[in-house]
Scaffold this motif. Sequence first.
Motif, PDB file in Angstrom:
ATOM      1  N   LYS A 100      -8.560  -6.692  -0.523  1.00  0.00           N
ATOM      2  CA  LYS A 100      -7.910  -7.997  -0.545  1.00  0.00           C
ATOM      3  C   LYS A 100      -8.912  -9.103  -0.237  1.00  0.00           C
ATOM      4  O   LYS A 100      -9.764  -8.940   0.651  1.00  0.00           O
ATOM      5  CB  LYS A 100      -6.809  -7.950   0.519  1.00  0.00           C
ATOM      6  N   ALA A 101      -8.809 -10.200  -0.974  1.00  0.00           N
ATOM      7  CA  ALA A 101      -9.708 -11.342  -0.745  1.00  0.00           C
ATOM      8  C   ALA A 101      -9.150 -12.256   0.344  1.00  0.00           C
ATOM      9  O   ALA A 101      -7.950 -12.521   0.368  1.00  0.00           O
ATOM     10  CB  ALA A 101      -9.859 -12.135  -2.041  1.00  0.00           C
ATOM     11  N   ASP A 102     -10.027 -12.688   1.244  1.00  0.00           N
ATOM     12  CA  ASP A 102      -9.629 -13.658   2.269  1.00  0.00           C
ATOM     13  C   ASP A 102     -10.754 -14.676   2.432  1.00  0.00           C
ATOM     14  O   ASP A 102     -11.908 -14.294   2.628  1.00  0.00           O
ATOM     15  CB  ASP A 102      -9.353 -12.950   3.591  1.00  0.00           C
ATOM     16  N   GLU A 103     -10.417 -15.931   2.346  1.00  0.00           N
ATOM     17  CA  GLU A 103     -11.427 -17.004   2.377  1.00  0.00           C
ATOM     18  C   GLU A 103     -12.332 -16.915   3.598  1.00  0.00           C
ATOM     19  O   GLU A 103     -13.552 -17.037   3.489  1.00  0.00           O
ATOM     20  CB  GLU A 103     -10.710 -18.365   2.348  1.00  0.00           C
ATOM     21  N   GLN A 104     -11.748 -16.665   4.774  1.00  0.00           N
ATOM     22  CA  GLN A 104     -12.536 -16.626   6.015  1.00  0.00           C
ATOM     23  C   GLN A 104     -13.241 -15.285   6.210  1.00  0.00           C
ATOM     24  O   GLN A 104     -14.413 -15.234   6.545  1.00  0.00           O
ATOM     25  CB  GLN A 104     -11.625 -16.883   7.239  1.00  0.00           C
ATOM     26  N   ASP A 105     -12.501 -14.195   5.993  1.00  0.00           N
ATOM     27  CA  ASP A 105     -13.002 -12.872   6.383  1.00  0.00           C
ATOM     28  C   ASP A 105     -13.624 -12.062   5.254  1.00  0.00           C
ATOM     29  O   ASP A 105     -14.054 -10.933   5.465  1.00  0.00           O
ATOM     30  CB  ASP A 105     -11.855 -12.045   7.004  1.00  0.00           C
ATOM     31  N   GLY A 106     -13.651 -12.642   4.048  1.00  0.00           N
ATOM     32  CA  GLY A 106     -14.218 -11.884   2.932  1.00  0.00           C
ATOM     33  C   GLY A 106     -13.252 -10.814   2.431  1.00  0.00           C
ATOM     34  O   GLY A 106     -12.042 -10.941   2.581  1.00  0.00           O
ATOM     35  N   THR A 107     -13.782  -9.739   1.878  1.00  0.00           N
ATOM     36  CA  THR A 107     -12.943  -8.689   1.296  1.00  0.00           C
ATOM     37  C   THR A 107     -12.770  -7.544   2.279  1.00  0.00           C
ATOM     38  O   THR A 107     -13.749  -7.053   2.840  1.00  0.00           O
ATOM     39  CB  THR A 107     -13.605  -8.147   0.000  1.00  0.00           C
ATOM     40  N   SER A 108     -11.525  -7.133   2.476  1.00  0.00           N
ATOM     41  CA  SER A 108     -11.270  -5.968   3.339  1.00  0.00           C
ATOM     42  C   SER A 108     -10.387  -4.984   2.588  1.00  0.00           C
ATOM     43  O   SER A 108      -9.544  -5.383   1.791  1.00  0.00           O
ATOM     44  CB  SER A 108     -10.573  -6.411   4.631  1.00  0.00           C
ATOM     45  N   ALA A 109     -10.607  -3.693   2.842  1.00  0.00           N
ATOM     46  CA  ALA A 109      -9.863  -2.655   2.115  1.00  0.00           C
ATOM     47  C   ALA A 109      -8.931  -1.897   3.040  1.00  0.00           C
ATOM     48  O   ALA A 109      -9.230  -1.694   4.219  1.00  0.00           O
ATOM     49  CB  ALA A 109     -10.838  -1.685   1.457  1.00  0.00           C
ATOM     50  N   GLU A 110      -7.794  -1.485   2.506  1.00  0.00           N
ATOM     51  CA  GLU A 110      -6.844  -0.663   3.266  1.00  0.00           C
ATOM     52  C   GLU A 110      -6.214   0.345   2.320  1.00  0.00           C
ATOM     53  O   GLU A 110      -6.167   0.127   1.109  1.00  0.00           O
ATOM     54  CB  GLU A 110      -5.751  -1.548   3.878  1.00  0.00           C
ATOM     55  N   THR A 111      -5.731   1.460   2.873  1.00  0.00           N
ATOM     56  CA  THR A 111      -5.033   2.444   2.042  1.00  0.00           C
ATOM     57  C   THR A 111      -3.614   1.955   1.834  1.00  0.00           C
ATOM     58  O   THR A 111      -2.858   1.774   2.791  1.00  0.00           O
ATOM     59  CB  THR A 111      -5.040   3.825   2.713  1.00  0.00           C
ATOM     60  N   LEU A 112      -3.284   1.689   0.584  1.00  0.00           N
ATOM     61  CA  LEU A 112      -1.962   1.173   0.242  1.00  0.00           C
ATOM     62  C   LEU A 112      -0.942   2.307   0.252  1.00  0.00           C
ATOM     63  O   LEU A 112       0.205   2.143   0.657  1.00  0.00           O
ATOM     64  CB  LEU A 112      -2.038   0.541  -1.156  1.00  0.00           C
ATOM     65  N   TRP A 113      -1.373   3.478  -0.207  1.00  0.00           N
ATOM     66  CA  TRP A 113      -0.469   4.619  -0.345  1.00  0.00           C
ATOM     67  C   TRP A 113      -1.297   5.888  -0.360  1.00  0.00           C
ATOM     68  O   TRP A 113      -2.392   5.918  -0.912  1.00  0.00           O
ATOM     69  CB  TRP A 113       0.311   4.476  -1.655  1.00  0.00           C
ATOM     70  N   GLU A 114      -0.766   6.934   0.273  1.00  0.00           N
ATOM     71  CA  GLU A 114      -1.468   8.216   0.259  1.00  0.00           C
ATOM     72  C   GLU A 114      -0.467   9.333   0.506  1.00  0.00           C
ATOM     73  O   GLU A 114       0.285   9.287   1.462  1.00  0.00           O
ATOM     74  CB  GLU A 114      -2.540   8.231   1.368  1.00  0.00           C
ATOM     75  N   GLU A 115      -0.444  10.293  -0.400  1.00  0.00           N
ATOM     76  CA  GLU A 115       0.386  11.482  -0.150  1.00  0.00           C
ATOM     77  C   GLU A 115       0.014  12.586  -1.120  1.00  0.00           C
ATOM     78  O   GLU A 115      -0.579  12.333  -2.172  1.00  0.00           O
ATOM     79  CB  GLU A 115       1.888  11.156  -0.241  1.00  0.00           C
ATOM     80  N   ASN A 116       0.347  13.816  -0.757  1.00  0.00           N
ATOM     81  CA  ASN A 116       0.179  14.937  -1.674  1.00  0.00           C
ATOM     82  C   ASN A 116       1.348  14.924  -2.642  1.00  0.00           C
ATOM     83  O   ASN A 116       2.493  15.027  -2.214  1.00  0.00           O
ATOM     84  CB  ASN A 116       0.176  16.263  -0.911  1.00  0.00           C
ATOM     85  N   GLU A 117       1.072  14.773  -3.923  1.00  0.00           N
ATOM     86  CA  GLU A 117       2.153  14.760  -4.905  1.00  0.00           C
ATOM     87  C   GLU A 117       2.527  16.188  -5.261  1.00  0.00           C
ATOM     88  O   GLU A 117       1.668  16.998  -5.574  1.00  0.00           O
ATOM     89  CB  GLU A 117       1.702  14.019  -6.160  1.00  0.00           C
ATOM     90  N   GLU A 118       3.799  16.463  -5.208  1.00  0.00           N
ATOM     91  CA  GLU A 118       4.271  17.797  -5.565  1.00  0.00           C
ATOM     92  C   GLU A 118       4.949  17.737  -6.930  1.00  0.00           C
ATOM     93  O   GLU A 118       5.304  16.683  -7.422  1.00  0.00           O
ATOM     94  CB  GLU A 118       5.272  18.303  -4.516  1.00  0.00           C
ATOM     95  N   GLY A 119       5.167  18.895  -7.505  1.00  0.00           N
ATOM     96  CA  GLY A 119       5.975  18.958  -8.722  1.00  0.00           C
ATOM     97  C   GLY A 119       5.156  18.706  -9.979  1.00  0.00           C
ATOM     98  O   GLY A 119       4.005  18.326  -9.932  1.00  0.00           O
ATOM     99  N   SER A 120       5.813  18.927 -11.116  1.00  0.00           N
ATOM    100  CA  SER A 120       5.160  18.845 -12.416  1.00  0.00           C
ATOM    101  C   SER A 120       5.511  17.536 -13.096  1.00  0.00           C
ATOM    102  O   SER A 120       6.617  17.024 -12.944  1.00  0.00           O
ATOM    103  CB  SER A 120       5.631  20.017 -13.270  1.00  0.00           C
TER     104      SER A 120
END
Length: 356
Positions: free
Chosen positions: A287-307
């Motif tokens: 994400k861009a922020d004028e003061q703090d620059g670019t910071s990253a975060e995990t938006l979503w994470e999971e083991n996907e099951e099924g076909s």
Amino acid sequence: TNKGHEMEPVRVGVIGCGVIGTSHMRAANESPDLELVAAADLIDGNREKAEAQFSPKRMYTDGADLIADDEVELVVLAFPTAYRGKVGLEVLAAGKHLLTEKPVAMNAGEVQALIDAKGDLQAACCSSRYRFTKGAEVATDFIASGALGEIRTVRHRNLSSAGKAPDSPRPEWRLKKQLNGGGYLVNWGCYDLDYLLGITGWSLKPETVFAQTWTVPGPYASHVAEGSDAETHYTAMIRCEGGTILSIERSEYTAAEGDQAWGIIGSDGSLRLAMTASKPGRIVYAKADEQDGTSAETLWEENEEGSIHAGPLTDLAAAVRSGGSPKTPLENALIVQKITDAVYESAATGEAVSIR
């Protein structure tokens, strides 16, 4: 209707009982919304296997007989691309809904002919498969929120190393233009394009394509069927309306280490993701922020099951009953095919190609 189930099952016929047809028959048997009425295959062994495994009500040798079966409402085409355009027109002429395997057809003209013939019938393509993952849903909703700002680049790169020389014969159709309409681009690129165009809400309007393709590298010629003339490696830059760039590269039998990167970069942020459900599936939001620059975060994470294999058929059946739109109707599959045709044309001519 099924007891306690609101939707009357859609009555399905599958033409082609090979590997991919098998997954459609399984989906039909496992879903309360579907009933496997019929299957057809020219090859005796395929028919016998299908009958033993899935017990369709009726088995046919000839697809034309399945299309003429009054009980069948929706026909799945799961046989080589070269014959699908013609048979697809026969399905629509018989007043039946159509699900075609990917790639949708040999060229954009064939897809347009199917669109022109379908009237009020539902028709969709299986290139949507990888958008039935939770990750794709999360990405689609997030991009639709506008959080990334103006989309600048949408891209993927997938390089797959060559393994050891195979000891069994390679499938004939995979890399032969006359049977398949192309090589790795039609086998996998339709998934990649469908995914990237789909999670961005089909908002990208491709205008110009500049591309190159290569056939199997010399050291790995014995790894593919003799007489294979289609590409095992391609790269393309697609300029879309408003200046967004869609950039794709994929290769198999590569003299390189395996490598992949998927991403969408906007003016206000970006997503890093992967089409196939990696373990665990993960989407990273920067994400861009004028003061703090670019910071990253995990938006979503999971083991996907099924076909993901049942998705296109159950999705089309729901559209047939509810009147909604399937994930990749033929109109959207046409965009994928137009890009594909333009990649081949650009590679052949060395020029940029306009998409109209």
